[in-house]
Write a protein that holds these residues in place. Sequence first.
Motif: not given
Length: 251
Positions: A100-113, A116-123
């Motif tokens: 099977a093929a695999v489709l992944l997804a990155t998180p959204v950039d939380p820069a303006d959140a 949660i924007r304080h966890l931008r480095g983790r994201h």
Amino acid sequence: MSDPDPGRPGHFIGWADRLAAHLARLAGEAGHEFGYANLAVRGRLLADVTGPQLDAALALAPDLVSMVGGGNDILRPKADLDAIAQNLETAVLRIQATGAAVLLATPVDPADAPLIRHLRGRHAIHTANIFSIAQKHGCYVINQWGLHALRDWRLWAEDRIHMTSEGHRRVALSALSALGHSTDHTDWTTPLPPPPPVGRRAAAGANAAWARTHLAPWVQRRLRGESSGDAVTAKRPSLLPVEPPGTSPAD
């Protein structure tokens, strides 16, 4: 979540259902049958995604598996980003071993959140790990981090966790494009017109209301070791034909 299904009151559509509708249409045009299952459960950690959820997915002998996980894990105080990446990569190899093929997804950039924007480095690290895994093993990737239109809060519901119908629509088209199908990029990448300015007092009030209504209950659940999805099961555990979004599913 937060993408109401007009054909089924109390139910939701979501980007995966919308993507499935696009793929079903393309399969039908090519004379192929198409079945779709959705095994996701909100609030679950990656161990559940790559464990019971993946077990159930592979039992269906799929041709394509979309696997989105890790976002809830990196919100934990002691998140091990290397372990998360290793878990995800192991799951990718397990899927690909079936053909099977695999489709992944990155998180959204939380820069303006807020908060949660304080966890931008983790994201950002999680995003880099996802792209590294995809490059190494030939996975498709929904690049939500690079979809700057999603940083507009008008594409997010009041809980600031789940997207609105318009947000889900855009991500579905992004996923379709990531899979190599033609889309109108301007339709889903173009940001909304600039919003009217919001004063500091109004913004502070909105943040306080969100904290009371959504953040506080989330924290309380974490302290109790609970999740919003503890009593939730997969909405579509079997491969079924796909109905257009907004219509009742076939019996």
